[in-house]
Design a protein around this motif. Structure first.
Motif, short mmCIF file in Angstrom:
data_model
loop_
_atom_site.label_atom_id
_atom_site.label_comp_id
_atom_site.label_asym_id
_atom_site.label_seq_id
_atom_site.Cartn_x
_atom_site.Cartn_y
_atom_site.Cartn_z
N ASP A 121 0.65 -29.94 -68.34
CA ASP A 121 1.65 -30.86 -67.77
C ASP A 121 3.00 -30.18 -67.63
OD1 ASP A 121 -0.24 -32.81 -67.62
OD2 ASP A 121 0.37 -33.83 -69.50
N ARG A 165 2.82 -27.92 -64.74
CA ARG A 165 2.89 -28.70 -63.51
C ARG A 165 4.30 -29.22 -63.26
NH1 ARG A 165 2.79 -33.86 -62.89
NH2 ARG A 165 2.04 -34.23 -65.03
N ARG A 166 4.94 -29.75 -64.36
CA ARG A 166 6.31 -30.27 -64.21
C ARG A 166 7.28 -29.15 -63.85
NH1 ARG A 166 4.82 -33.59 -68.63
NH2 ARG A 166 5.71 -32.09 -70.10
N GLU A 189 6.54 -26.51 -62.11
CA GLU A 189 6.35 -26.25 -60.69
C GLU A 189 7.04 -27.32 -59.85
OE1 GLU A 189 5.06 -23.70 -59.14
OE2 GLU A 189 4.66 -22.64 -61.02
N GLU A 190 6.81 -28.58 -60.28
CA GLU A 190 7.45 -29.68 -59.55
C GLU A 190 8.97 -29.57 -59.61
OE1 GLU A 190 5.91 -33.21 -61.29
OE2 GLU A 190 3.96 -33.09 -60.27
N ALA A 215 10.08 -26.94 -57.33
CA ALA A 215 10.05 -27.40 -55.94
C ALA A 215 11.21 -28.35 -55.66
CB ALA A 215 8.71 -28.09 -55.65
N ILE A 216 11.45 -29.27 -56.64
CA ILE A 216 12.56 -30.23 -56.48
C ILE A 216 13.89 -29.49 -56.43
CG2 ILE A 216 13.80 -32.09 -57.64
CD1 ILE A 216 11.07 -33.06 -58.68
#
Length: 398
Positions: A147, A150-151, A153-154, A157-158
């Motif tokens: 997680d 993933r966070r 990466e997110e 991206a954000i």
């Protein structure tokens, strides 16, 4: 210290204490010296005897002594039996205590074994639970790691999107700032131009205001001078009027006296001539009546002339107010002194326009005094002491 170790110590502690206590009790009971029983005095030989009474008078004391000895022996036997019974009871009690202690020790051992089994089962269960928890924790850690990745990466991206949006926003802000700067510069130039024009307009207005103030001051000065002159003129006219009225009163009194004397003389002459011919007297009366008629005509002409003159003066001093339309008329009730000075002027019949009515009153106030009234005959003067003035200016279009 971990929870399983605490539970393990709590599980073994109580059974161990109980076991040690039981062994101590057994040891004490073993070491205690019980009272030893006295050796049995009785013989295992059974004696069967038959008591034959051989009493005589001489051996009665001996019999009594023997009876007493037997009683004592029996009492001793009874005490010995009781003592032996007590010893046997003590032995039985000790045996029972030993048996109870053995049973209790066996029970305690069984309980300890059971507790140990339970503790072992609990430890096994705890170990399994710990293993399951560790497995769950490991899985949760793996999931959390996944997680987090993933966070991350997110978030990355954000962050990129946000950075891109901020760059676009900054570009727009710079463009807007530039446009606003250009707009502000243009507005500043226009404001400076407007300020210059406003300053020029204010300077012009100030000059005009100063000019108007100067003209107003001069007009006020002239008005004050005129008012002073009119006041002096009015005072002079009042003095002249008072003098004229006094002279007129004196003249009227003298004329009345002369007229009375003349009338008396005339009446006397008429009486003296009454007897004379009626034809001559009639001609004289006709001539007197003709003179009276001629005087009345002259008085009427003088009154009409003064009225026209008064209306002319009022028209010359009238200022046309706003809202006035052609055809407006107002009737004023006017009171004058014999010298022509104005006593009062009020609206008798309104035009319906307050400003127009007030302008007519102001016009007659400005036109007064009317000194020409002093030249009127006495009969004409009386007509203008209180009269109605019909105000109808001819030039309302100006």
């Amino acid at each position: 210290m971990s929870q399983p170790e605490i539970e393990k110590r709590a599980g073994y502690g109580l059974p161990v204490v109980l076991a040690v206590g039981l062994h101590v009790v057994i040891l004490v009971l073993t070491l205690v010296s019980w009272p030893e029983s006295e050796p049995d005095q009785s013989s295992t030989t059974i004696v069967n005897a038959t008591l034959v009474s051989t009493e005589t008078t001489t051996n009665q004391p001996q019999q009594a002594k023997a009876s007493k000895a037997r009683d004592a022996a029996e009492e001793a036997d009874e005490r010995q039996s009781a003592k032996e019974e007590a010893s046997r009871e003590a032995e039985r009690a000790a045996e029972q205590q030993k048996s109870a202690a053995r049973e209790k020790a066996a029970q305690l051992k069984a309980e300890q074994a059971k507790a140990a089994e339970q503790e072992k089962a609990a430890q096994a269960k705890a170990a399994e639970q710990l293993k399951a928890e560790q497995k769950a924790a490991a899985e949760a850690a793996d999931k959390a790691k996944a997680d987090a990745a993933r966070r991350a990466e997110e978030a990355k991206a954000i962050a990129l999107e946000r950075k891109k949006a901020e760059a676009e926003k900054q570009a727009k802000a710079d463009a807007l700032k530039k446009a606003e700067a250009e707009k502000a510069a243009k507005a500043k130039a226009e404001a400076e131009k407007a300020a210059k024009e406003k300053a020029a307009e204010e300077a012009r207005k100030k000059a005009e205001a100063e000019k108007a103030a100067k003209a107003r001051a001069e007009a006020e000065k002239a008005a004050k001078a005129k008012a002073q002159a009119e006041k002096e003129k009015a005072a002079k006219a009042a003095a002249e009027k008072a003098a004229k009225e006094k002279a007129a009163k004196e003249k009227a009194a003298e004329e009345a006296r002369k007229k009375a004397a003349a009338e008396a003389a005339r009446q006397k002459a008429l009486a003296e001539k009454a007897a004379q011919a009626s034809a001559g007297s009639l001609d004289s009366l006709i001539d007197s009546e003709s003179d009276a008629i001629s005087g009345a005509k002259q008085a009427a002409q003088a009154a009409n002339g003064f009225k026209n003159l008064l209306e002319k003066y009022v028209g010359q001093n009238w200022n046309r107010p706003s809202g006035t339309v052609p055809g407006m008329t107002v009737t004023l009730r006017v009171s004058l002194l014999p010298t022509g000075e104005l006593v009062s002027a009020a609206v008798s019949k309104s035009s319906g326009n307050t400003a127009f009515d007030r302008s007519a009153i102001q016009a007659i106030q400005k036109a007064a005094p009317f000194t020409e009234m002093q030249d009127l005959p006495a009969s004409a003067k009386s007509q203008f002491r209180n009269f109605n003035l019909y105000f109808n200016p001819e030039d309302l279009g100006r």
